[in-house]
Design a protein around this motif. Structure first.
Motif, PDB file in Angstrom:
ATOM      1  N   ALA A 171      93.231 -29.920  44.946  1.00 23.71           N
ATOM      2  CA  ALA A 171      94.366 -29.368  45.694  1.00 23.71           C
ATOM      3  C   ALA A 171      94.921 -28.141  44.983  1.00 23.71           C
ATOM      4  N   LEU A 172      94.986 -28.201  43.647  1.00 21.98           N
ATOM      5  CA  LEU A 172      95.443 -27.039  42.888  1.00 21.98           C
ATOM      6  C   LEU A 172      94.540 -25.848  43.131  1.00 21.98           C
ATOM      7  N   SER A 173      93.218 -26.086  43.188  1.00 27.59           N
ATOM      8  CA  SER A 173      92.262 -25.012  43.434  1.00 27.59           C
ATOM      9  C   SER A 173      92.565 -24.305  44.753  1.00 27.59           C
ATOM     10  N   THR A 174      92.898 -25.072  45.781  1.00 27.02           N
ATOM     11  CA  THR A 174      93.230 -24.485  47.082  1.00 27.02           C
ATOM     12  C   THR A 174      94.511 -23.669  47.000  1.00 27.02           C
ATOM     13  N   VAL A 175      95.521 -24.197  46.334  1.00 20.54           N
ATOM     14  CA  VAL A 175      96.798 -23.492  46.194  1.00 20.54           C
ATOM     15  C   VAL A 175      96.591 -22.166  45.454  1.00 20.54           C
ATOM     16  N   VAL A 176      95.811 -22.208  44.379  1.00 19.74           N
ATOM     17  CA  VAL A 176      95.543 -20.979  43.612  1.00 19.74           C
ATOM     18  C   VAL A 176      94.780 -19.977  44.465  1.00 19.74           C
ATOM     19  N   GLY A 177      93.834 -20.445  45.280  1.00 19.96           N
ATOM     20  CA  GLY A 177      93.093 -19.541  46.157  1.00 19.96           C
ATOM     21  C   GLY A 177      93.996 -18.827  47.140  1.00 19.96           C
ATOM     22  N   VAL A 178      94.916 -19.559  47.751  1.00 23.61           N
ATOM     23  CA  VAL A 178      95.860 -18.935  48.687  1.00 23.61           C
ATOM     24  C   VAL A 178      96.748 -17.933  47.957  1.00 23.61           C
ATOM     25  N   ALA A 179      97.210 -18.301  46.759  1.00 22.56           N
ATOM     26  CA  ALA A 179      98.059 -17.386  45.987  1.00 22.56           C
ATOM     27  C   ALA A 179      97.316 -16.092  45.645  1.00 22.56           C
ATOM     28  N   LEU A 180      96.035 -16.209  45.312  1.00 22.40           N
ATOM     29  CA  LEU A 180      95.257 -15.015  44.976  1.00 22.40           C
ATOM     30  C   LEU A 180      95.064 -14.109  46.197  1.00 22.40           C
ATOM     31  N   LEU A 181      94.899 -14.690  47.366  1.00 22.49           N
ATOM     32  CA  LEU A 181      94.791 -13.874  48.577  1.00 22.49           C
ATOM     33  C   LEU A 181      96.099 -13.147  48.870  1.00 22.49           C
ATOM     34  N   ILE A 182      97.218 -13.796  48.584  1.00 17.65           N
ATOM     35  CA  ILE A 182      98.515 -13.124  48.741  1.00 17.65           C
ATOM     36  C   ILE A 182      98.621 -11.950  47.759  1.00 17.65           C
ATOM     37  N   LEU A 183      98.175 -12.162  46.516  1.00 13.51           N
ATOM     38  CA  LEU A 183      98.188 -11.072  45.532  1.00 13.51           C
ATOM     39  C   LEU A 183      97.281  -9.923  45.969  1.00 13.51           C
TER      40      LEU A 183
END
Length: 273
Positions: free
Chosen positions: A236-248
């Motif tokens: 789940a953390l991996s998914t959250v980090v992926g979304v955050a990176l797309l926002i960046l």
């Protein structure tokens, strides 16, 4: 059917799952100590080099030495349980010195895989450094691309496959037991290292915009890698980090503070008092 699925469900490799707590604790503590020493070496080097685009004037040999120190610092805490589990499984009756030598062989193979990726990283840094020097505005789009690739990799199928292996490697470790004995530990470590590269290469390329010698960024990536592999909510953390990176990736072309590794304006870190 339910019992069969439950029996084959992946079980994350965490302290206490497969090894006596004391034995795992001692081996893991030793590898964490090595990682701590590597952090000290990396921080000392970063104080003199600062955060700059490209390879910061380093040739391939010097870069790879520094890269190995970085990988030791960032990866050893999370790979320690796998290395110890492998060695414990194939040498239950062996002396401590034999097990230590086997762990050294495993981790050496693991670092071979990351050294190969280091050559790729050097080429990317050299190319981006030249491009930023010739076209300073290109840094914004290089940064956005790096964040986007990292985000997509976090959310993609390769990440899922490799992360499952890194979290629950026992099935693969049992297959490794059939390998010929010659350099087996080294080859097993390299094979596991390739899975780790497949799992983490996206997180590594964010160091291009954030800065290869950005200690805060390195520490953040190391924490994410550790938690992805060993925390029960790692996927789940991996998914959250992926979304955050797309926002960046969306913000990067308009926010220079997200690109310290591509603007070349950061000065070398001052010695700590």
């Amino acid at each position: 059917m339910r019992q069969s699925r439950a029996a084959t469900a992946p079980v994350p490799l965490r302290p206490g799952n497969l090894l006596p707590a004391r034995e795992l604790g001692v081996a893991w503590s030793f590898m964490v100590l090595i990682a701590l020493l590597a952090w000290l070496l990396t921080i000392a080097q970063a104080r003199d080099m600062g955060i700059e685009p490209g390879t910061m004037g380093m040739g391939v040999p010097l870069f790879l030495l520094l890269w190995l120190a970085m990988m030791t610092a960032m990866m050893f805490p999370s790979v320690a349980p796998v290395a110890v589990t492998w060695v414990r499984g194939i040498s239950r009756q062996s002396a401590g010195a034999v097990r230590a030598a086997r762990i050294a062989g495993f981790t050496s193979g693991y670092l071979v895989a990351w050294t190969a990726f280091g050559l790729v990283a050097y080429g990317l840094l050299a190319a981006t450094g030249r491009l930023v020097n010739d076209h300073p505005d290109a840094g914004r789009w290089i940064g956005a691309t790096a964040f986007a690739l990292a985000g997509l990799q976090q959310l993609g199928p390769l990440k899922n496959v490799c992360l499952r292996h890194c979290r629950s490697p026992m099935g693969q470790l049992m297959r490794y037991a059939s390998f010929r004995r010659w350099a087996r530990d080294l080859r097993v470590g390299a094979h596991h290292g390739l899975y780790c590269v497949g799992c983490c290469w996206g997180l590594m390329i964010v160091l291009i915009p954030l800065g290869v010698m950005n200690i805060a960024a390195m520490a953040g990536v190391a924490v994410v890698i550790f938690m992805e592999k060993l925390w029960r909510h790692g996927p789940a953390l991996s998914t959250v980090v992926g979304v955050a990176l797309l926002i960046l990736a969306v913000l990067a072309p308009f926010q220079d503070w997200l690109l310290p590794g591509l603007d070349g304006s950061a000065s070398p870190m001052q010695p700590m008092s």
